[in-house]
Design a protein around this motif. Structure first.
Motif, mmCIF file in Angstrom:
data_model
loop_
_atom_site.group_PDB
_atom_site.id
_atom_site.type_symbol
_atom_site.label_atom_id
_atom_site.label_comp_id
_atom_site.label_asym_id
_atom_site.label_seq_id
_atom_site.Cartn_x
_atom_site.Cartn_y
_atom_site.Cartn_z
ATOM 1 N N GLN A 53 -2.909 -3.041 -9.201
ATOM 2 C CA GLN A 53 -1.695 -2.763 -8.440
ATOM 3 C C GLN A 53 -0.451 -3.281 -9.155
ATOM 4 O O GLN A 53 -0.519 -4.241 -9.924
ATOM 5 N N GLY A 54 0.672 -2.611 -8.917
ATOM 6 C CA GLY A 54 1.941 -3.040 -9.472
ATOM 7 C C GLY A 54 2.209 -2.593 -10.896
ATOM 8 O O GLY A 54 3.158 -3.052 -11.521
ATOM 9 N N GLY A 63 3.177 0.211 0.261
ATOM 10 C CA GLY A 63 2.771 0.522 -1.102
ATOM 11 C C GLY A 63 2.401 1.985 -1.252
ATOM 12 O O GLY A 63 2.830 2.654 -2.200
ATOM 13 N N SER A 64 1.634 2.513 -0.323
ATOM 14 C CA SER A 64 1.246 3.921 -0.365
ATOM 15 C C SER A 64 2.461 4.828 -0.182
ATOM 16 O O SER A 64 2.587 5.862 -0.838
ATOM 17 N N ARG A 80 5.548 4.108 -1.052
ATOM 18 C CA ARG A 80 6.321 4.076 -2.306
ATOM 19 C C ARG A 80 5.691 4.994 -3.353
ATOM 20 O O ARG A 80 6.400 5.675 -4.101
#
Length: 189
Positions: A106-107, A141-142, A144
């Motif tokens: 992630q990220g 997050g999803s 984005r």
């Protein structure tokens, strides 16, 4: 490397490679799907254990590629022989995409690249006129990722998860334009 039933050829993205899942991916699936975030935002068994991951990797995913149900799932990797970074799938009956990433991946911008890559495949090779995305409320997050991949926000509707009422956000990616009913994305910070 033990490849299971899946796509015959990898799909190359800018940062990722979409491949078939492999037997050795089971441990990474357990790690990803047993997190608090996965339990909250994914439709996975809770608690999520090794047996669940084995069924997903050895049963559910290959069955989809054999045409036994409507979902085709790809492994997301940073290189052809690299470890599993996540999964992304297309549900052909609904024209819907779903995805998740392992916490260590992630990220890095991997999922937005994977989503753009698979949507391009759906538009170009599968000739889908649109791809639908949704997530449960709170999954910023999803949201984005969908926004970064060029999806158009359509709003919310009420649904259920594990028998509890939830709000879901919806967006769509339409080949060649913006859909009717487009709304501004909510704040994602």
């Amino acid at each position: 490397m033990t490849a299971l039933a899946g796509p015959m050829l990898p799909i190359m993205g800018g940062k990722v490679v979409l491949t078939a899942l492999r037997e050795e991916d089971v441990d990474r699936v357990v790690e990803a799907c047993s997190t608090e975030q996965a339990e909250r935002f994914l439709e996975v068994p809770v608690p999520y254990g090794r047996t669940d991951a084995e069924e997903f990797v050895r049963g559910f995913v290959p069955a989809g590629w054999r045409g036994e149900h409507d979902e085709r799932v790809w492994a997301i990797r940073e290189s052809l022989r690299g470890p599993l970074a996540g999964v992304i799938g297309l549900r052909t009956d609904e024209g819907e995409v779903g995805f998740w990433l392992h916490p260590s991946a992630q990220g890095k911008g991997l999922m937005a690249d994977a989503l753009r890559t698979l949507v391009g495949h759906a538009e170009g090779c599968l000739t889908w006129p649109e791809v639908i995305w949704s997530c449960f409320d709170g999954n910023l997050g999803s949201m984005r990722v969908a926004k970064a991949a060029g999806f158009t926000y359509l709003g919310t509707r009420e649904g259920t998860q594990r028998g509890e009422p939830v709000t879901q956000h919806f967006a769509v990616r339409v080949a060649g334009g913006a859909p009717a009913g487009a709304r501004p994305w909510p704040r994602l910070d």
